[in-house]
Design a protein around this motif. Sequence first.
Motif, mmCIF file in Angstrom:
data_model
loop_
_atom_site.group_PDB
_atom_site.id
_atom_site.type_symbol
_atom_site.label_atom_id
_atom_site.label_comp_id
_atom_site.label_asym_id
_atom_site.label_seq_id
_atom_site.Cartn_x
_atom_site.Cartn_y
_atom_site.Cartn_z
ATOM 1 N N UNK A 190 -74.078 26.632 -33.318
ATOM 2 C CA UNK A 190 -74.912 25.645 -34.020
ATOM 3 C C UNK A 190 -76.403 25.913 -33.801
ATOM 4 N N UNK A 191 -77.167 25.688 -34.873
ATOM 5 C CA UNK A 191 -78.577 26.086 -34.873
ATOM 6 C C UNK A 191 -79.371 25.527 -33.692
ATOM 7 N N UNK A 192 -79.306 24.213 -33.471
ATOM 8 C CA UNK A 192 -80.178 23.628 -32.439
ATOM 9 C C UNK A 192 -79.747 24.112 -31.052
ATOM 10 N N UNK A 207 -81.500 34.542 -34.852
ATOM 11 C CA UNK A 207 -81.426 35.031 -36.233
ATOM 12 C C UNK A 207 -81.539 33.848 -37.189
ATOM 13 N N UNK A 208 -82.313 34.024 -38.257
ATOM 14 C CA UNK A 208 -82.343 33.030 -39.339
ATOM 15 C C UNK A 208 -81.491 33.602 -40.471
ATOM 16 N N UNK A 209 -80.382 32.930 -40.776
ATOM 17 C CA UNK A 209 -79.436 33.463 -41.755
ATOM 18 C C UNK A 209 -79.838 33.055 -43.170
ATOM 19 N N UNK A 280 -82.808 37.310 -41.313
ATOM 20 C CA UNK A 280 -81.583 38.093 -41.567
ATOM 21 C C UNK A 280 -80.979 37.707 -42.922
ATOM 22 N N UNK A 281 -79.986 38.483 -43.375
ATOM 23 C CA UNK A 281 -79.286 38.109 -44.611
ATOM 24 C C UNK A 281 -78.508 36.803 -44.440
ATOM 25 N N UNK A 282 -78.045 36.263 -45.566
ATOM 26 C CA UNK A 282 -77.273 35.019 -45.532
ATOM 27 C C UNK A 282 -75.992 35.172 -44.717
ATOM 28 N N UNK A 283 -75.503 34.062 -44.158
ATOM 29 C CA UNK A 283 -74.242 34.028 -43.418
ATOM 30 C C UNK A 283 -73.140 33.542 -44.369
#
Length: 330
Positions: A190-192, A207-209, A280-283
């Motif tokens: 999870x992001x947070x 990473x930012x997806x 980064x690319x999408x997840x």
Amino acid sequence: MAVLVTGGAGYIGSHMVLALLDAGHEEIVVLDDLSTGFDWALPPEVKLVVGDIADQALVTETILQHRIDALAHFAAKIVVPDSVADPLGYYLANTAKTRSLIETAVRTGVKHVIFSSTAAVYGEPETVPVPEDLTTSPINPYGRSKLMSEWMIQDAAKAHGFSYVILRYFNVAGADPRGRTGQSTPNATHLIKVATQTALGQRSHIDVFGTDYPTPDGSCLRDYIQVSDLAEAHRVALTHLRSGGESLTLNCGYGRGYSVLEVIEVVKRISGRDFEVRLCPRRAGDPAQIIAGADRIRQRLGWVPKHDDLDAIVGQALAWEDSLSRRNRV
Ligand SMILES: NC(=O)c1ccc[n+]([C@@H]2O[C@H](COP(=O)([O-])OP(=O)(O)OC[C@H]3O[C@@H](n4cnc5c(N)ncnc54)[C@H](O)[C@@H]3O)[C@@H](O)[C@H]2O)c1
Ligand SMILES: O=c1ccn([C@@H]2O[C@H](COP(=O)(O)OP(=O)(O)O[C@H]3O[C@H](CO)[C@H](O)[C@H](O)[C@H]3O)[C@@H](O)[C@H]2O)c(=O)[nH]1
């Protein structure tokens, strides 16, 4: 009257247990196989039965022994990308095992069911906020596994006369403000959680997806609900059902979205630490934006959130992560 909390040793379930105890509830029984939960997440006065929700003999014995009248069903597998890689595992854990549990609940005369569903049942909504009566159209196996469970619960309730509240959680975050429990799963996605671990130096970078979504800054928008507020929604849902209230399906969110990049900036500011952010690319399986239509739960249950503040949510997540790393070092 006693409540059976499946998955009560996990992140959200352990907060519901605390919400019930804090409100003076007498008997709470947790059923958990400890696959991602922890016995130490529960206060000593809570009875923990270690086992599987699909073990019908164990569940029957537990319900009858403790005179359970209400079931809060949290136990599940919860990671969207894992569900894309292992759909059959998710349909077993979330759908088939829920069928087994509900069958046992019906046979033993349980009167009320509260079910942990998810915003993932909506899929990729064209407009946000998303009201509860929008057509459901999940885009990943996790969301489908949960939507099928919603349908089973609705159909079984009609046929067998129990009442239910289905709660569709948006993105759950933060920790108990008194520091008693929090998100403890190792390798959480999870992001947070990931961002706070990075701020504390436990990960080298985040990473930012995806930065090419049709959103203001190109990263995904989510509605982050604080976990104790969510636990309180379960407590008021239980009171509603026990007072003879009708069955309901309700979104749990605040009705406002933050982007991935905005969340990372808040984590940097609140922690006072800079860290590496990789674009980064999408997840797989990610919708661009998902924000709750958040009025119905306030109107129907009188739920009043107390922790709708991203800075505070991030502060709690940082404090919990720090205490967890000290606990793990002992
Ligand atoms: N975390 C989120 O952002 C989020 C969002 C929407 C919905 N949900 C739902 O909320 C519920 C709780 O999620 P969480 O974040 O607390 O996850 P978690 O992994 O911390 O908790 C799940 C708990 O269920 C237990 N469990 C799993 N399978 C079991 C089984 N077969 N028998 C007995 N126990 C079992 C695990 O040991 C764990 O304690 C799940 O149903 C999930 O789908 C979570
Ligand atoms: O390291 C990370 C982790 C996440 N993200 C992004 O942050 C956003 C939120 O991702 P999370 O993994 O925190 O949560 P999800 O939105 O994928 O899913 C969560 O919320 C859903 C409802 O919206 C479901 O309920 C699900 O169970 C729950 O995990 C997504 O755009 C994701 O791509 C990153 O960029 N980097």
